[in-house]
Motif scaffolding. Structure first.
Motif, PDB file in Angstrom:
ATOM      1  N   ARG A   1      37.586  41.901  60.957  1.00 15.62           N
ATOM      2  CA  ARG A   1      36.665  42.757  61.710  1.00 15.62           C
ATOM      3  C   ARG A   1      35.241  42.577  61.228  1.00 15.62           C
ATOM      4  N   ASP A   2      35.069  42.547  59.920  1.00 12.56           N
ATOM      5  CA  ASP A   2      33.733  42.408  59.358  1.00 12.56           C
ATOM      6  C   ASP A   2      33.111  41.070  59.759  1.00 12.56           C
ATOM      7  N   HIS A   3      33.928  40.027  59.744  1.00 15.22           N
ATOM      8  CA  HIS A   3      33.421  38.704  60.118  1.00 15.22           C
ATOM      9  C   HIS A   3      32.984  38.688  61.583  1.00 15.22           C
ATOM     10  N   GLN A   4      33.825  39.265  62.454  1.00 15.65           N
ATOM     11  CA  GLN A   4      33.487  39.296  63.871  1.00 15.65           C
ATOM     12  C   GLN A   4      32.230  40.132  64.121  1.00 15.65           C
ATOM     13  N   TYR A   5      32.151  41.273  63.444  1.00 17.47           N
ATOM     14  CA  TYR A   5      31.006  42.162  63.635  1.00 17.47           C
ATOM     15  C   TYR A   5      29.722  41.496  63.136  1.00 17.47           C
ATOM     16  N   ARG A   6      29.788  40.830  61.989  1.00 16.19           N
ATOM     17  CA  ARG A   6      28.596  40.177  61.436  1.00 16.19           C
ATOM     18  C   ARG A   6      28.117  39.059  62.372  1.00 16.19           C
ATOM     19  N   ARG A   7      29.056  38.313  62.936  1.00 13.71           N
ATOM     20  CA  ARG A   7      28.664  37.270  63.881  1.00 13.71           C
ATOM     21  C   ARG A   7      27.982  37.882  65.100  1.00 13.71           C
ATOM     22  N   ALA A   8      28.525  38.999  65.588  1.00 16.80           N
ATOM     23  CA  ALA A   8      27.938  39.664  66.757  1.00 16.80           C
ATOM     24  C   ALA A   8      26.544  40.200  66.450  1.00 16.80           C
ATOM     25  N   LEU A   9      26.344  40.666  65.209  1.00 15.36           N
ATOM     26  CA  LEU A   9      25.029  41.201  64.832  1.00 15.36           C
ATOM     27  C   LEU A   9      23.944  40.125  64.833  1.00 15.36           C
ATOM     28  N   SER A  10      24.344  38.883  64.790  1.00 11.25           N
ATOM     29  CA  SER A  10      23.357  37.797  64.802  1.00 11.25           C
ATOM     30  C   SER A  10      22.907  37.458  66.219  1.00 11.25           C
ATOM     31  N   ARG A  11      23.609  38.012  67.230  1.00 14.36           N
ATOM     32  CA  ARG A  11      23.229  37.750  68.610  1.00 14.36           C
ATOM     33  C   ARG A  11      22.062  38.651  69.017  1.00 14.36           C
ATOM     34  N   PRO A  12      21.343  38.273  70.050  1.00 12.90           N
ATOM     35  CA  PRO A  12      20.231  39.126  70.526  1.00 12.90           C
ATOM     36  C   PRO A  12      20.747  40.446  71.087  1.00 12.90           C
ATOM     37  N   ILE A  13      19.942  41.468  70.970  1.00 12.84           N
ATOM     38  CA  ILE A  13      20.254  42.760  71.575  1.00 12.84           C
ATOM     39  C   ILE A  13      20.192  42.620  73.095  1.00 12.84           C
TER      40      ILE A  13
ATOM     41  N   ASP B   1      33.914  51.283  82.648  1.00 12.01           N
ATOM     42  CA  ASP B   1      34.021  50.207  81.671  1.00 12.01           C
ATOM     43  C   ASP B   1      34.137  50.838  80.288  1.00 12.01           C
ATOM     44  N   HIS B   2      35.087  50.359  79.502  1.00 18.32           N
ATOM     45  CA  HIS B   2      35.315  50.999  78.203  1.00 18.32           C
ATOM     46  C   HIS B   2      35.827  49.983  77.190  1.00 18.32           C
ATOM     47  N   VAL B   3      35.701  50.355  75.924  1.00 21.73           N
ATOM     48  CA  VAL B   3      36.256  49.570  74.825  1.00 21.73           C
ATOM     49  C   VAL B   3      37.065  50.502  73.933  1.00 21.73           C
ATOM     50  N   VAL B   4      38.114  49.962  73.353  1.00 17.09           N
ATOM     51  CA  VAL B   4      38.972  50.735  72.449  1.00 17.09           C
ATOM     52  C   VAL B   4      38.532  50.472  71.006  1.00 17.09           C
ATOM     53  N   PRO B   5      38.310  51.534  70.220  1.00 16.29           N
ATOM     54  CA  PRO B   5      37.860  51.355  68.834  1.00 16.29           C
ATOM     55  C   PRO B   5      38.758  50.399  68.054  1.00 16.29           C
ATOM     56  N   GLY B   6      38.102  49.529  67.256  1.00 22.41           N
ATOM     57  CA  GLY B   6      38.826  48.594  66.411  1.00 22.41           C
ATOM     58  C   GLY B   6      39.033  47.235  67.026  1.00 22.41           C
ATOM     59  N   THR B   7      38.872  47.136  68.351  1.00 22.98           N
ATOM     60  CA  THR B   7      39.076  45.849  69.002  1.00 22.98           C
ATOM     61  C   THR B   7      37.852  44.955  68.817  1.00 22.98           C
ATOM     62  N   ARG B   8      38.061  43.678  69.106  1.00 20.17           N
ATOM     63  CA  ARG B   8      36.958  42.728  68.949  1.00 20.17           C
ATOM     64  C   ARG B   8      35.787  43.079  69.884  1.00 20.17           C
ATOM     65  N   ARG B   9      36.093  43.407  71.149  1.00 20.75           N
ATOM     66  CA  ARG B   9      35.012  43.733  72.090  1.00 20.75           C
ATOM     67  C   ARG B   9      34.283  45.008  71.676  1.00 20.75           C
ATOM     68  N   TYR B  10      35.016  45.938  71.079  1.00 26.54           N
ATOM     69  CA  TYR B  10      34.385  47.179  70.606  1.00 26.54           C
ATOM     70  C   TYR B  10      33.250  46.855  69.635  1.00 26.54           C
ATOM     71  N   TRP B  11      33.557  46.034  68.610  1.00 21.49           N
ATOM     72  CA  TRP B  11      32.536  45.737  67.610  1.00 21.49           C
ATOM     73  C   TRP B  11      31.431  44.860  68.185  1.00 21.49           C
ATOM     74  N   GLU B  12      31.781  43.975  69.078  1.00 17.87           N
ATOM     75  CA  GLU B  12      30.754  43.131  69.694  1.00 17.87           C
ATOM     76  C   GLU B  12      29.817  43.967  70.565  1.00 17.87           C
ATOM     77  N   THR B  13      30.378  44.954  71.260  1.00 13.45           N
ATOM     78  CA  THR B  13      29.555  45.814  72.118  1.00 13.45           C
ATOM     79  C   THR B  13      28.618  46.679  71.288  1.00 13.45           C
ATOM     80  N   LEU B  14      29.143  47.275  70.222  1.00 13.10           N
ATOM     81  CA  LEU B  14      28.299  48.097  69.352  1.00 13.10           C
ATOM     82  C   LEU B  14      27.199  47.261  68.700  1.00 13.10           C
TER      83      LEU B  14
END
Length: 737
Positions: free
Chosen positions: A341-353, A405-418
């Motif tokens: 999760r941390d790896h996926q979230y960190r990668r997403a944080l590098s993308r533009p807002i 449109d929704h995301v479920v907490p803990g999923t990959r899309r959830y962290w990417e969306t946040l």
């Protein structure tokens, strides 16, 4: 002759007697007397230094609890006795609650079938925590307000065996004093129930059990544990001819014996003797037809009955090994999952807002609700180009409006969306792991006006905080950019309870807009959906949660209330109620539509529109409902306890929104007499509205969207209308005129 005698007994252990007597002195009760059976000079001197009307019975050092209780009772003149250990405490107003309930019992009981024992709830304070709720509420609630024999309510034997959580009728005490006089308090507590003709309940916390640090007390000899077996054998003998009570006691005995054996580090000879005697008791007293529990607990029971000490020890060792292995596996899985999760979230944080992505959440991912829902609806109207995504728990996704449109907490899309959303809006808080990106905007909407203490102000109220990590809380609020407020009281309290650099938006609560925009047709439609017949008066009953209780427990006898208010009144009950089955006194009322369970009905604003009046205690719904300018009645039967355990920002008894009732009889009289909507109630409501409906005018959501999402300056926003220029939604009576 006083109605209630509060008998405080024992030594002044660690100085706690001073606190107890101070609390009694701070809330005196005219129809009660306080007797202190003071063991030792320190206790005597402490008692003599308090209120002059306190009766002090000096006793020598070393006097046991049983003798101290008996000495205090000998001086008592009240019709009811409440025994309170000197090291324990009483929540504010507890003697009043007990005195009122016992007076009610005396007034309604038949002369030949009096109530002997009144049972009530308690909180527990340790040297580490304060006012933790018990698990007794559900048993008390199941009984309701009727008096019963123990055979009709044997689950009352499952209440914590304290003398402090029960009051005894004085004549009953005198008739059974010999059987109740023992230093083993649990034995005396159980015996009181077994000897009682009839018992009754008070489903409120009226006692504080204080658990002292074991290391501060004289050590117990290992052999003392054997007394537990003697206690239960004596009680089972007393209940020999009471089949139902004996079954409950047997279950309690086996549970306690197994727990003691497993948790106490007894020397092997003592452990063997304890197990041998416990085994004999388990076999000797086993009720006919008794079924062992399933699973591992059943295995433990079987080994105990066999007297298989060696097998039991081997079974314990195997269980410990198995638990350790499972814990290791679970820990490794959590660590791996967290790394992914941390790896996926960190990668997403590098993308533009994404400037056109907005995330919404309400009530810990419950669904589309509250202020976030009102803001989202207005955002769709004013800025449809901004894509909305809701965070919703898996179990609640089925309840979402179609197309959400929704995301479920803990999923990959959830962290990417946040990680990539420009706007994050919630009425609670996002998880600790969420990173505040400089370009992102966090909007905190809150979900009520604070009467009870919040945030950092809970530090002095452990029962409310329940282990809250205040450092983590501060880290979460540091992410806020904006905080919405409905009134200047809230603004000041939020800035105090949540100190950070956010900007307060004094715009009103978006969820309350509907109270000014709803039409007569909306009000009629809401009542039709609920099944409220035209011409009936609908009263919404919406109590709040008590932090000192394990779960929701009813505080009103709804069947009795509905009966007194008559067939023209409908009660909308927004809370789980502990009546069930065909024999429930509410069954007929439900079928006739006079009581409607709206506990799961959303949105709550629709319930407010449909109702003619609100009955609540300390719920923030009163602040929202005041916008409708309809009658509000506060039912504050445990105000002192709530104020002490939860902490409050102002005295609701002095600054209330209408009428106040402290008992069910007072509440009933307020409605029967018409006082709920008289001139005094209207004046109190007007004052309350001026203070707490300060910014709510029907355009709060618009102001929020224009300021936060569209970036418009303050001067371009719709101004807040003065209170006298606002027109609330029509009342049900006006809507049908």
């Amino acid at each position: 002759m006083p109605h209630l005698s509060v008998i405080v007994y024992g030594p002044n252990a660690q100085g706690h007697l001073t606190e107890l007597l101070d609390s009694l002195e701070a809330h005196p009760l005219l129809d009660a007397e306080v007797i202190v059976a003071a063991v030792g000079d320190w206790a005597r001197e402490t008692a003599e230094g308090h209120a002059p009307e306190t009766i002090v019975v000096p006793l020598p050092d070393g006097t046991g609890d049983a003798a101290a209780r008996a000495a205090g009772a000998a001086r008592a003149s009240g019709r009811w006795l409440h025994f309170v250990r000197a090291e324990d405490g009483l929540p504010a107003g507890a003697p009043r609650l007990i005195a009122e309930r016992t007076a009610e019992l005396d007034a309604t009981a038949a002369p030949d079938t009096p109530v002997d024992v009144l049972l009530f709830d308690h909180v527990t304070t340790t040297w580490q925590t304060a006012a933790s709720p018990s698990r007794d509420g559900r048993f008390l609630a199941a009984v309701g307000r009727e008096s019963l024999t123990l055979d009709q309510a044997t689950d009352l034997l499952r209440l914590a065996p304290l003398l402090g959580n029960r009051a005894l009728r004085a004549d009953f005490w005198r008739a059974h004093e010999e059987q109740l006089t023992t230093d083993d308090e649990p034995h005396a507590a159980y015996a009181a129930l077994l000897h009682a003709g009839r018992v009754a309940c008070l489903n409120q916390a009226a006692y504080e059990k204080r658990v002292l640090r074991p290391e501060s007390l004289p050590p117990r000899a290992p052999e003392d544990r054997l007394a537990l077996i003697d206690r239960y054998e004596s009680l089972l003998s007393l209940a020999r001819d009471r089949r139902a009570a004996r079954r409950v006691l047997y279950v309690l005995m086996v549970r306690d014996l197994l727990r003691t054996f497993a948790r106490e580090d007894l020397p092997d000879p003592v452990a063997r003797e304890f197990f041998r005697r416990a085994s004999l008791a388990a076999v000797r007293w086993r009720p006919e037809g008794h079924q062992r529990p399933a699973g591992l607990e059943g295995v433990r029971h079987a080994l105990l009955e066999e007297g298989a000490y060696t097998k039991y020890r081997a079974f314990q060792a195997a269980n410990r090994t198995r638990r350790a292995a499972r814990k290791t596996v679970r820990s490794r899985k959590r660590q791996l999952s967290a790394k992914v999760r941390d790896h996926q979230y960190r990668r997403a944080l590098s993308r533009p807002i994404d400037p056109d992505l907005a995330v919404f959440a309400a009530y810990w991912d419950r669904g589309v609700a509250c202020n976030p829902a009102a803001i989202a609806a207005k955002l769709a109207e004013l800025a449809p180009h901004i894509h909305q995504v809701w965070t919703v728990s898996k179990e609640n996704t089925a309840l979402l409006p179609p197309g959400t449109d929704h995301v479920v907490p803990g999923t990959r899309r959830y962290w990417e969306t946040l990680a990539t959303a420009k706007y994050l809006t919630t009425n609670v808080n996002f998880p600790n792991a969420v990173v505040k990106r400089p370009e992102a905007i966090h909007l905190q909407t809150h979900h009520g006006t604070p009467l009870k203490r919040m945030g950092l102000d809970q530090r002095d109220h452990p029962a409310a905080a329940k282990g809250l990590d205040f450092a983590a809380l501060l880290a979460r609020i540091d992410r806020w950019d904006y905080s919405i407020s409905a009134n200047s009281h809230s603004t000041r309290m939020w800035e105090r309870a949540y100190p950070a650099r956010y900007t307060s938006l004094d715009y009103g609560y978006p969820r309350n807009d509907v109270f000014y925009t709803a039409t007569a047709a909306d009000v009629r439609a809401a009542r039709e959906r609920l099944g409220i017949a035209p011409g009936r008066t609908a009263v919404l009953y919406a109590p709040t949660h008590r932090d000192y209780e394990a779960g929701f427990t009813p505080r009103l006898d709804l069947a009795a209330l509905a009966d007194r208010l008559g067939e023209n009144t409908v009660l909308l009950v927004r809370a789980h109620y502990f009546y069930g089955g065909a024999a429930s006194p509410l069954t007929g009322l439900r079928r006739s539509g006079r009581i409607i369970d709206v506990s799961s009905y959303d949105p709550v604003e629709e319930l407010c529109l449909a109702s003619d009046a609100l009955v609540t205690d300390y719920s923030s719904i009163m602040f929202d409902y005041a916008n409708l300018d309809r009658p509000i009645v506060v039912y504050a039967d445990d105000w002192e306890t709530y104020r002490t355990t939860r902490g409050v920002y102002f005295d609701l008894m002095a600054e209330h929104p209408g009428q106040v009732a402290r008992t069910q009889e007072e509440l009933t009289e307020i409605f029967v007499s018409g006082a709920w909507r008289d001139e005094n109630a209207a004046k109190a409501r007007a004052t309350f509205r001026r203070r707490f409906c300060e910014y709510d005018d029907g355009r709060a959501a618009e102001r929020v969207v224009r300021r936060v999402f569209l970036g418009q300056p303050e001067e371009a926003l719709p101004p807040v209308l003065p209170l006298e220029e606002r027109t609330p939604a029509p009342t049900p009576e006006e809507a049908t005129a």
